[in-house]
Write an enzyme that holds these catalytic residues in place. Sequence first.
Site, short mmCIF file in Angstrom:
data_model
loop_
_atom_site.label_atom_id
_atom_site.label_comp_id
_atom_site.label_asym_id
_atom_site.label_seq_id
_atom_site.Cartn_x
_atom_site.Cartn_y
_atom_site.Cartn_z
N HIS A 1 -3.63 -5.34 1.48
CA HIS A 1 -3.42 -5.64 2.90
C HIS A 1 -3.89 -7.08 3.16
CE1 HIS A 1 -2.39 -1.60 4.12
NE2 HIS A 1 -3.42 -1.12 3.45
N CYS B 1 0.83 -1.20 0.00
CA CYS B 1 0.00 0.00 0.00
C CYS B 1 0.87 1.26 0.00
CB CYS B 1 -0.99 -0.03 1.16
SG CYS B 1 -2.36 1.13 0.95
#
Length: 494
Positions: free
Chosen positions: A431, A331
């Site tokens: 994630h 991310c």
Amino acid sequence: MNARVLMVQGCTSDAGKSTLVAALCRWLHRRGVRVAPFKPQNMALNSAVTIDGGEIGRAQAVQAQACGLPPHTDFNPILLKPSSDIGAQVIVHGHPVAQLDATAYHDYKRIAMDAVLASHARLCAQYEVVVVEGAGSPAEINLRANDIANMGYAEAVDCPVLLVVDIDRGGSFAHLVGTLALLSDSERARVVGFVINRFRGDLALLQPGLDWLEAQTGKPVLGVLPYLHGLCLEAEDALPRSRDSKTGARLRVVVPALPRISNHTDFDALRQHPQVECTYVGPGETPPPCDLIVLPGSKTTRADLAWLRENGWEAEIARHLRYGGKLIGICGGLQMLGRAVHDPDGIEGPAGSSEGFGWLDFETTLAPRKQLRNVEGRLTAALGGARVRGYEIHCGVSTGPALSRPSSLLEDGRGDGAISEDGSILATYLHGVFDDPQAQAALLHWAGLRDAEAIDVHALREASIERLADAIDAHLRHDLLDRRFGLEAGACAP
């Protein structure tokens, strides 16, 4: 339906509110009760994507799992994601609405309470019991005005409150009595009992103190919960206290502890893995030798990128790669690996651009609309094609040639992330990329652990939730709980 509501408040942060709510939720779920968790306001950088396309604190996702439910935005209607010591992104019913400093948010809480009460009403209409978690401590007298997180909410909906204290910290009786002393008369009256958490020792030695507490306050102690070692539960926000040092670990992973690290629960599976040593490295600490460096998610990517440079990580990572080490960016960490990160609208801080590390050929621009998805797919052939599952929470839109070599192919037809031409650097927006046992084993193999065991972190969390419910069964007074939840005659509704 008019649900029974019970709120768990703590004498301090990290007193055990989240785990006690999860424990009570599973204890009720095992008895066939339709139960839901609720946290009016949460401040955390660990969040989960919900079934209705928003985000909530990860602690409430764990509590939803304890109830046998998918996460929903009503379980945590107000989420604050700090971007500085005095400011935070305000997320209402799963979606960002403003970036406010502490003073502005104090005034905004009148509006936020409407969202809290709307979620409360919907949950009470759907479930038999709602178990509510407070935030911090109800005794913060400077925050009492317009409170929506603790007694302000409890007074608004007229619900009883349990106070939990962490006896392992010491001073538990002072915490309990002092908290009561700082409450108003009406707030004190709605406290219906105490739970002593994280006790280790001979209960007989504690009993005189419990007797004194009940006599002094006129309120019952519902029980004393033991210190449960080895729980695998996703943290609400704080990094793990203990270092992950394992004798005989065969793969060493290092994660920089960014000032605004987000979703560090990504590394729970690695910390639980018997063959992996996963170490967080903070400011001023020298990274130990390792096989894999992972740049984690960040709430303030450009600021944390600057922090990495100030703390010598750019040279450290370059040296690591020269000697054959592997590197992953997740991310915000993905965004740092590119040539630049642009924030023209000042979404995460002052508007502007920052030069990235430049190890992969792409750039990222932060956009106002946050992307929130639960996704599935497969790692690309270079990584063995294993199944991968995860979730996306990001404002960044990345473009560039490196993305033509994705690290995974998703079921919705998109490619995710990138892998370098030499195979030493991997980037992903996902994630939870280590949570699926297949993807975990494949990524650890890529990083150098040739015969990696597959650890099912979801099953470990489920076992931990069961242990919590067992502790409720063994150590709390069922008669008082049954009365509070309306279970005396087998019915929940009053």
